[in-house]
Design an enzyme around this catalytic site. Structure first.
Site, PDB file in Angstrom:
ATOM      1  N   CYS A 267       8.400  77.104  54.853  1.00  0.00           N
ATOM      2  CA  CYS A 267       8.385  78.289  53.981  1.00  0.00           C
ATOM      3  C   CYS A 267       7.042  78.377  53.247  1.00  0.00           C
ATOM      4  O   CYS A 267       7.005  78.459  52.014  1.00  0.00           O
ATOM      5  CB  CYS A 267       9.530  78.243  52.984  1.00  0.00           C
ATOM      6  N   ALA A 268       5.937  78.366  53.973  1.00  0.00           N
ATOM      7  CA  ALA A 268       4.627  78.100  53.384  1.00  0.00           C
ATOM      8  C   ALA A 268       3.891  79.310  52.825  1.00  0.00           C
ATOM      9  O   ALA A 268       3.039  79.158  51.949  1.00  0.00           O
ATOM     10  CB  ALA A 268       3.736  77.424  54.421  1.00  0.00           C
ATOM     11  N   ALA A 269       4.139  80.508  53.338  1.00  0.00           N
ATOM     12  CA  ALA A 269       3.343  81.677  52.916  1.00  0.00           C
ATOM     13  C   ALA A 269       3.550  81.951  51.427  1.00  0.00           C
ATOM     14  O   ALA A 269       4.651  81.759  50.906  1.00  0.00           O
ATOM     15  CB  ALA A 269       3.746  82.898  53.735  1.00  0.00           C
ATOM     16  N   GLY A 271       0.664  80.301  51.101  1.00  0.00           N
ATOM     17  CA  GLY A 271      -0.185  79.130  51.297  1.00  0.00           C
ATOM     18  C   GLY A 271      -0.626  78.425  50.035  1.00  0.00           C
ATOM     19  O   GLY A 271      -1.462  77.516  50.118  1.00  0.00           O
ATOM     20  N   GLY A 272      -0.110  78.786  48.885  1.00  0.00           N
ATOM     21  CA  GLY A 272      -0.537  78.153  47.632  1.00  0.00           C
ATOM     22  C   GLY A 272      -0.302  76.654  47.623  1.00  0.00           C
ATOM     23  O   GLY A 272      -1.184  75.877  47.229  1.00  0.00           O
ATOM     24  N   LYS A 273       0.878  76.246  48.052  1.00  0.00           N
ATOM     25  CA  LYS A 273       1.193  74.815  48.016  1.00  0.00           C
ATOM     26  C   LYS A 273       0.585  74.100  49.218  1.00  0.00           C
ATOM     27  O   LYS A 273       0.170  72.937  49.110  1.00  0.00           O
ATOM     28  CB  LYS A 273       2.711  74.629  47.962  1.00  0.00           C
ATOM     29  N   ASP A 291       5.966  79.383  58.501  1.00  0.00           N
ATOM     30  CA  ASP A 291       6.651  80.523  57.882  1.00  0.00           C
ATOM     31  C   ASP A 291       7.199  81.403  58.994  1.00  0.00           C
ATOM     32  O   ASP A 291       6.586  81.499  60.066  1.00  0.00           O
ATOM     33  CB  ASP A 291       5.705  81.325  56.983  1.00  0.00           C
ATOM     34  N   ASP A 336       9.762  74.176  49.939  1.00  0.00           N
ATOM     35  CA  ASP A 336       9.831  75.098  48.804  1.00  0.00           C
ATOM     36  C   ASP A 336      10.799  76.197  49.230  1.00  0.00           C
ATOM     37  O   ASP A 336      10.414  77.186  49.844  1.00  0.00           O
ATOM     38  CB  ASP A 336       8.436  75.663  48.505  1.00  0.00           C
ATOM     39  N   CYS A 389      12.144  77.902  42.599  1.00  0.00           N
ATOM     40  CA  CYS A 389      11.732  78.525  41.334  1.00  0.00           C
ATOM     41  C   CYS A 389      12.942  79.166  40.679  1.00  0.00           C
ATOM     42  O   CYS A 389      12.906  80.316  40.267  1.00  0.00           O
ATOM     43  CB  CYS A 389      10.611  79.542  41.554  1.00  0.00           C
TER      44      CYS A 389
END
Length: 459
Positions: A267-269, A271-273, A291, A336, A389
């Site tokens: 679930c990367a988009a 890409g912040g993490k 993603d 995430d 979150c």
């Protein structure tokens, strides 16, 4: 979105109305709806338009309650745009001290004339003048049931308040609701491969930004003042910083992969993490950034390129299939997970009015599938970090507790959390290795993190 040069420039209230109608009628996300109208808004009006959109959404139930008492017809009979226009006008009258009453009433009436007719303009004029005449007091009657009063005073749904009070108690709930109604802070993460935190703060200061060290993340700076959008600053363009909430910065720090490791970010988009992981790995090894939205993969690549990172590999895939596609292939996995977002209500206030119990059920099931896949993709001895979150226990502590009960090959790692996240060490649940951060604890987003380890020898 391309800007039509011939389109008329919007005032703050016109822009806010357009964005709020999109949220109300089309189910649009507030941030995206706002971003669509701001390019057509006069520069001097952008800040007020933003305040009107987020403030009106945050206080929606309280505004509607007041509006019902000022109307001579059922609120359901109003055209959608008229209801929204009245809401955002009442928000200004009730909550904004620096906006003159006459300006609020005058522009609302003019908008009503342009979009409707004289009858609607007269209705708008009558309602707003009555609000001004009656002293703009939002006094909730004491005879209302206690939960109803709290919901109106705190501008949150009754069901959410009842749920949070049962979990966190009345005082924490009141503080959390107050934080949700406050403006969202802006923070940036410093790219350790290009700058120290002090050097980044100095360059931001040279362009007019005031930045102080984050209390929560050693990689972070909180911006307390500045000339506008920090994503237009030189340090941002040159890859020194990334805009990211302070809580979210903790995810990569908690996973703490070694340089040269192979890491999976589900679930990367956008890409912040994933890019933070690469920074902490000194850009050595591999970060597979998965993603399932193919159109978002370029965002990951663009972020990595801007930051000067070469090891981030975007992959379009369903995260639930990661275990079959890469069995025991990764030294570390960051999940995430998609969640209800109750920790970011101040950034997307429409969330609190939309999410249902059924939505949470579906998210809990999806998170469980992703956790199963993440565990299968992890090598024995590897580390899995799970984050959301949200502040909903079913998606956080209860989720991890149930997962551990069914997976004896996985164990919590509370000492690993304490060693890496000193600021939250006193909040760790030893049973799950998890930490729940609420929005008022540090002024950051509400966030949950848990660090688990797969039993067995490390490779």
């Amino acid at each position: 979105m391309p800007i039509d040069a011939k389109a008329p420039t919007l005032t703050a209230r016109e822009a806010a109305l357009e964005a709020l109608v999109a949220v109300e009628a089309q189910g649009a996300y507030s941030n995206l709806a706002l971003h669509r109208v701001l390019p057509r808004t006069a520069p001097r009006d952008k800040a007020l338009a933003t305040e009107l959109v987020y403030g009106t959404l945050k206080r929606q139930n309280t505004l509607d309650w007041a509006l019902v008492r000022m109307l001579e017809r059922p609120i359901e009979k109003l055209a959608r745009w008229v209801k929204v226009l009245l809401r955002l006008s009442l928000y200004q009258l009730f909550y904004l001290e620096r906006v003159p009453d006459h300006a609020v009433v005058h522009e609302a009436v003019e908008i009503a004339k342009r979009r409707g007719h004289k009858g609607i303009a007269a209705l708008v004029n009558g309602v707003l003048r009555r609000a001004v005449r009656e002293g703009k007091q939002l006094l909730v009657p004491p005879e209302l049931p206690a939960l109803t009063r709290k919901a109106l005073e705190l501008s949150h749904p009754e069901a959410l308040i009842a749920r949070w009070e049962a979990v966190y108690g009345p005082e924490e709930t009141r503080a959390m609701c107050a934080a949700n109604n406050a403006p969202a802070p802006v923070a940036v993460r410093v790219n350790r491969l290009k700058a120290t935190r002090e050097a980044a703060a100095a360059r931001l200061a040279a362009e007019g930004w005031e930045a102080i060290p984050s209390r929560l993340s050693p990689d972070g700076l909180r911006l307390t003042g500045g000339p506008g959008n920090v994503a237009r600053s030189t340090p941002y363009r040159e890859g020194w910083i990334t805009v990211q909430d302070e809580s979210a910065m903790l995810a990569a720090r908690l996973l703490d992969p070694a340089p040269g490791a192979r890491v999976l970010d589900l679930c990367a988009a956008p890409g912040g993490k994933a890019t933070h992981l690469a920074e902490r790995m000194d850009d050595r090894g591999e970060v597979v950034a998965v993603d399932d939205h193919e159109h978002k993969l370029p965002l990951i690549a663009e972020n990595a390129a801007r930051l000067g990172l070469s090891i981030v590999r975007p992959v379009c895939a369903d995260g639930r299939e990661a275990g079959m596609r890469w069995p025991e292939a990764f030294d570390a996995v960051l999940l995430d997970a998609p969640c209800s977002g109750y920790g970011v209500i101040r950034r997307r206030p429409e969330i609190k009015w939309r999410k249902t119990a059924e939505d949470i059920d579906a998210l809990v099931a999806l998170q469980r599938e992703l956790l199963e896949a993440a565990a299968r993709a992890l090598r024995p001895g590897g580390v899995l970090v799970y984050t959301t979150c949200t502040v909903e226990p079913r998606e956080n502590g209860e989720q991890i507790r149930a997962f551990l009960a069914d997976h004896p090959e996985m164990e919590p790692d509370p000492s690993g959390v304490a060693a890496r996240l000193a600021a939250v060490a006193d909040r760790i649940d030893p049973e799950t290795g998890g930490v729940q951060i609420l929005p008022h604890h540090f002024g950051s987003d509400g966030f949950y993190l848990a660090r688990l380890r797969k039993r067995g020898d490390r490779h």
